[in-house]
Write a protein that holds these residues in place. Structure first.
Motif, short mmCIF file in Angstrom:
data_model
loop_
_atom_site.label_atom_id
_atom_site.label_comp_id
_atom_site.label_asym_id
_atom_site.label_seq_id
_atom_site.Cartn_x
_atom_site.Cartn_y
_atom_site.Cartn_z
N LEU A 192 -6.99 7.88 -55.44
CA LEU A 192 -7.35 7.36 -56.59
C LEU A 192 -8.84 7.37 -57.00
O LEU A 192 -9.37 7.66 -58.16
N TYR A 210 -10.47 1.59 -60.85
CA TYR A 210 -9.34 2.16 -60.88
C TYR A 210 -8.46 1.42 -59.65
O TYR A 210 -8.86 1.23 -58.56
N LYS A 251 0.58 -1.00 -59.80
CA LYS A 251 0.50 -1.71 -61.12
C LYS A 251 0.04 -3.19 -60.98
O LYS A 251 -0.39 -3.57 -60.08
N PHE A 276 -7.39 0.21 -64.62
CA PHE A 276 -6.66 1.35 -64.81
C PHE A 276 -5.77 1.44 -63.65
O PHE A 276 -5.99 1.51 -62.47
N ALA A 310 -2.67 3.25 -61.51
CA ALA A 310 -2.19 4.51 -61.35
C ALA A 310 -0.70 4.65 -61.71
O ALA A 310 -0.22 5.50 -62.31
N THR A 338 1.18 3.11 -63.98
CA THR A 338 1.22 3.04 -65.38
C THR A 338 0.46 3.89 -66.15
O THR A 338 0.82 4.05 -67.19
N LYS A 339 -0.51 4.35 -65.50
CA LYS A 339 -1.30 5.25 -66.19
C LYS A 339 -1.94 4.64 -67.68
O LYS A 339 -2.13 5.36 -68.70
N ARG A 340 -2.33 3.32 -67.60
CA ARG A 340 -2.67 2.57 -68.39
C ARG A 340 -3.86 1.79 -68.14
O ARG A 340 -3.90 1.12 -67.05
#
Length: 212
Positions: free
Chosen positions: A44, A97, A101, A133, A135, A137-139
């Protein structure tokens, strides 16, 4: 181990809040082990680690920005820092990053807040918030740097500094969920180490209070 006066890595605060023993094993004893979670995290961070800067939707973005705080004796690298203009002035906005979650503990928030404290010291500008951020949930999860989080972050830095200065690894305080997810579980052996530590503590207490 980190030498006396050498800055503490920002990432070490995340380890310290998660488990102070884990932080000592990594930063004092130099132990490390990969598992699926650490491997996913490495992938990531690969893009951010390339460094450089660019503009996105009119906002300046800098990747792999070196950070430091002399006051807290911290140093590290932010994955991304955005510099949106607020009232004609750029306001730093760090973004970290993370794999998975949002967590139930505050280790990720403390690492991010430490970046904010470094940016405030470096730029002289207030840094009221940042974002994590995830990974899975990509939010982005916006994290306000309120008084409680700032106090927790400074306390974590002070606790870790004391451990590193002492040169002693704290005994384990097993937490089943965290221990299972820890890549250092087999090196730490929390259950095996905790039993003699508890027995020693019980003997010391018994010696003090005497037989009942």
């Amino acid at each position: 181990m980190e030498a006396a006066g050498e800055p503490i890595p920002l990432s070490a605060l995340q380890h310290a809040v998660y488990c102070l023993r884990q932080a000592a094993l990594i930063h004092l004893e130099r132990l490390w082990a990969e598992n699926v979670f650490t491997a996913e995290g490495a992938v990531l961070h690969a893009v951010a680690d390339k460094g450089g800067g660019r503009h996105a939707r009119g906002v300046r973005r800098v990747m792999s920005l070196p950070l430091a705080s002399r006051r807290l004796n911290l140093a590290g690298v932010a994955d991304v820092v955005e510099f949106p203009r607020v009232g004609g002035q750029e306001t730093p906005f760090p973004i970290e990053y993370k794999r998975g979650k949002p967590k139930l503990h505050r280790a990720d928030e403390v690492q991010l807040c430490a970046q904010g404290l470094c940016l405030e010291e470096m730029t002289g500008a207030p840094v009221p918030q940042g974002a994590l951020f995830y990974a899975a949930t990509k939010r982005r999860v916006v994290v306000p740097f309120d008084a409680d989080l700032r106090a927790l972050t400074e306390a974590a830095a002070a606790d870790l500094a004391r451990v590193l200065a002492s040169g002693e690894t704290p005994p384990p305080t097993p937490l089943k969920a965290r221990c299972r997810a820890c890549s250092l579980h087999d090196l730490c052996r929390p259950e095996a180490v905790a039993r003699p530590a508890r027995a020693w503590r019980d003997r010391m207490v018994a010696a003090e209070v005497g037989p009942r």
